[in-house]
Motif scaffolding. Sequence first.
Motif, PDB file in Angstrom:
ATOM      1  N   ILE A 104      36.794  49.483  54.911  1.00  0.00           N
ATOM      2  CA  ILE A 104      37.745  48.406  55.145  1.00  0.00           C
ATOM      3  C   ILE A 104      37.029  47.348  55.969  1.00  0.00           C
ATOM      4  CG2 ILE A 104      39.886  47.746  56.301  1.00  0.00           C
ATOM      5  CD1 ILE A 104      40.946  50.538  55.703  1.00  0.00           C
ATOM      6  N   THR A 105      37.097  46.104  55.520  1.00  0.00           N
ATOM      7  CA  THR A 105      36.495  44.991  56.234  1.00  0.00           C
ATOM      8  C   THR A 105      37.591  44.080  56.749  1.00  0.00           C
ATOM      9  OG1 THR A 105      34.568  45.087  54.766  1.00  0.00           O
ATOM     10  CG2 THR A 105      34.852  43.085  56.063  1.00  0.00           C
ATOM     11  N   VAL A 106      37.561  43.778  58.047  1.00  0.00           N
ATOM     12  CA  VAL A 106      38.508  42.854  58.664  1.00  0.00           C
ATOM     13  C   VAL A 106      37.737  41.891  59.560  1.00  0.00           C
ATOM     14  CG1 VAL A 106      40.495  44.417  58.626  1.00  0.00           C
ATOM     15  CG2 VAL A 106      38.983  44.413  60.596  1.00  0.00           C
ATOM     16  N   ARG A 107      38.343  40.752  59.810  1.00  0.00           N
ATOM     17  CA  ARG A 107      37.748  39.795  60.727  1.00  0.00           C
ATOM     18  C   ARG A 107      37.848  40.319  62.153  1.00  0.00           C
ATOM     19  NH1 ARG A 107      39.448  33.721  60.080  1.00  0.00           N
ATOM     20  NH2 ARG A 107      38.334  34.156  58.173  1.00  0.00           N
ATOM     21  N   LYS A 108      36.826  40.060  62.966  1.00  0.00           N
ATOM     22  CA  LYS A 108      36.830  40.503  64.355  1.00  0.00           C
ATOM     23  C   LYS A 108      37.528  39.448  65.218  1.00  0.00           C
ATOM     24  CE  LYS A 108      33.817  42.122  68.023  1.00  0.00           C
ATOM     25  NZ  LYS A 108      32.441  42.378  68.440  1.00  0.00           N
ATOM     26  N   TYR A 109      38.469  39.909  66.045  1.00  0.00           N
ATOM     27  CA  TYR A 109      39.195  39.037  66.958  1.00  0.00           C
ATOM     28  C   TYR A 109      38.913  39.475  68.391  1.00  0.00           C
ATOM     29  CZ  TYR A 109      41.844  37.597  62.851  1.00  0.00           C
ATOM     30  OH  TYR A 109      42.210  37.108  61.628  1.00  0.00           O
ATOM     31  N   LYS A 110      38.891  38.518  69.305  1.00  0.00           N
ATOM     32  CA  LYS A 110      38.596  38.830  70.708  1.00  0.00           C
ATOM     33  C   LYS A 110      39.664  39.714  71.340  1.00  0.00           C
ATOM     34  CE  LYS A 110      36.031  34.604  71.510  1.00  0.00           C
ATOM     35  NZ  LYS A 110      35.975  33.322  72.195  1.00  0.00           N
ATOM     36  N   ASN A 111      40.915  39.484  71.026  1.00  0.00           N
ATOM     37  CA  ASN A 111      42.005  40.208  71.681  1.00  0.00           C
ATOM     38  C   ASN A 111      42.505  41.410  70.891  1.00  0.00           C
ATOM     39  OD1 ASN A 111      43.056  38.680  69.649  1.00  0.00           O
ATOM     40  ND2 ASN A 111      44.854  38.005  70.771  1.00  0.00           N
ATOM     41  N   VAL A 112      41.821  41.785  69.818  1.00  0.00           N
ATOM     42  CA  VAL A 112      42.224  42.927  68.992  1.00  0.00           C
ATOM     43  C   VAL A 112      41.185  44.031  69.127  1.00  0.00           C
ATOM     44  CG1 VAL A 112      42.674  43.722  66.657  1.00  0.00           C
ATOM     45  CG2 VAL A 112      43.428  41.441  67.350  1.00  0.00           C
ATOM     46  N   VAL A 113      41.639  45.210  69.523  1.00  0.00           N
ATOM     47  CA  VAL A 113      40.740  46.348  69.672  1.00  0.00           C
ATOM     48  C   VAL A 113      41.134  47.412  68.659  1.00  0.00           C
ATOM     49  CG1 VAL A 113      39.911  48.150  71.225  1.00  0.00           C
ATOM     50  CG2 VAL A 113      40.414  45.875  72.118  1.00  0.00           C
ATOM     51  N   ILE A 114      40.214  47.725  67.766  1.00  0.00           N
ATOM     52  CA  ILE A 114      40.411  48.787  66.790  1.00  0.00           C
ATOM     53  C   ILE A 114      39.467  49.921  67.165  1.00  0.00           C
ATOM     54  CG2 ILE A 114      40.231  49.443  64.364  1.00  0.00           C
ATOM     55  CD1 ILE A 114      40.883  46.518  63.694  1.00  0.00           C
ATOM     56  N   THR A 115      40.001  51.139  67.255  1.00  0.00           N
ATOM     57  CA  THR A 115      39.209  52.287  67.674  1.00  0.00           C
ATOM     58  C   THR A 115      39.254  53.374  66.596  1.00  0.00           C
ATOM     59  OG1 THR A 115      41.115  53.262  68.802  1.00  0.00           O
ATOM     60  CG2 THR A 115      39.694  51.826  70.117  1.00  0.00           C
ATOM     61  N   LEU A 149      31.898  49.474  62.719  1.00  0.00           N
ATOM     62  CA  LEU A 149      30.606  48.797  62.585  1.00  0.00           C
ATOM     63  C   LEU A 149      30.831  47.290  62.577  1.00  0.00           C
ATOM     64  CD1 LEU A 149      29.265  50.988  59.633  1.00  0.00           C
ATOM     65  CD2 LEU A 149      28.879  51.351  62.071  1.00  0.00           C
ATOM     66  N   THR A 150      29.853  46.524  63.077  1.00  0.00           N
ATOM     67  CA  THR A 150      29.958  45.067  63.049  1.00  0.00           C
ATOM     68  C   THR A 150      28.804  44.488  62.237  1.00  0.00           C
ATOM     69  OG1 THR A 150      28.691  44.828  65.086  1.00  0.00           O
ATOM     70  CG2 THR A 150      31.071  44.937  65.308  1.00  0.00           C
ATOM     71  N   ASN A 151      28.995  43.260  61.767  1.00  0.00           N
ATOM     72  CA  ASN A 151      27.900  42.599  61.056  1.00  0.00           C
ATOM     73  C   ASN A 151      26.986  41.912  62.073  1.00  0.00           C
ATOM     74  OD1 ASN A 151      29.632  40.539  61.798  1.00  0.00           O
ATOM     75  ND2 ASN A 151      29.404  39.404  59.897  1.00  0.00           N
ATOM     76  N   GLU A 152      25.895  41.296  61.602  1.00  0.00           N
ATOM     77  CA  GLU A 152      24.904  40.689  62.488  1.00  0.00           C
ATOM     78  C   GLU A 152      25.485  39.606  63.378  1.00  0.00           C
ATOM     79  OE1 GLU A 152      21.755  39.258  60.046  1.00  0.00           O
ATOM     80  OE2 GLU A 152      21.258  41.245  59.290  1.00  0.00           O
ATOM     81  N   LYS A 153      26.391  38.808  62.846  1.00  0.00           N
ATOM     82  CA  LYS A 153      26.955  37.684  63.595  1.00  0.00           C
ATOM     83  C   LYS A 153      28.162  38.082  64.441  1.00  0.00           C
ATOM     84  CE  LYS A 153      25.467  34.286  60.209  1.00  0.00           C
ATOM     85  NZ  LYS A 153      25.891  33.209  59.317  1.00  0.00           N
ATOM     86  N   GLN A 154      28.535  39.368  64.402  1.00  0.00           N
ATOM     87  CA  GLN A 154      29.673  39.874  65.165  1.00  0.00           C
ATOM     88  C   GLN A 154      30.986  39.180  64.786  1.00  0.00           C
ATOM     89  OE1 GLN A 154      29.332  42.383  67.696  1.00  0.00           O
ATOM     90  NE2 GLN A 154      27.301  42.597  66.840  1.00  0.00           N
TER      91      GLN A 154
END
Length: 109
Positions: free
Chosen positions: A61-72, A90-95
Amino acid sequence: MQTGRLINRIVFQQKTKEKDELGQITEKWNDVITLWGAITDQTGREFNSSQTEQSVSNCTITVRKYKNVVITPDMRACHNGIIYDIKAILTNEKQTYLQLPCQKGARYD
């Protein structure tokens, strides 16, 4: 990943412990956040367990990374009545995106 490919509404849930009316502790999955994402099937296999045939399907599953969202990894994802057990974050190179290797589980309604 292009934003236009995030076409699935994915609900992320966290397990909590609550007391029922009898005072017993029960576990319950509660919705934490809903995000746009993409689900990509990776592999699948079948095996026999307790004389019944079982199947396991792995996906990402790929989702956009948000500063205030924590997925564990102790959370789970749900989409179209299917539960996805998150195995890693996992994150991509550009985070900018999170990739979540998951195991597709049972249906719920």
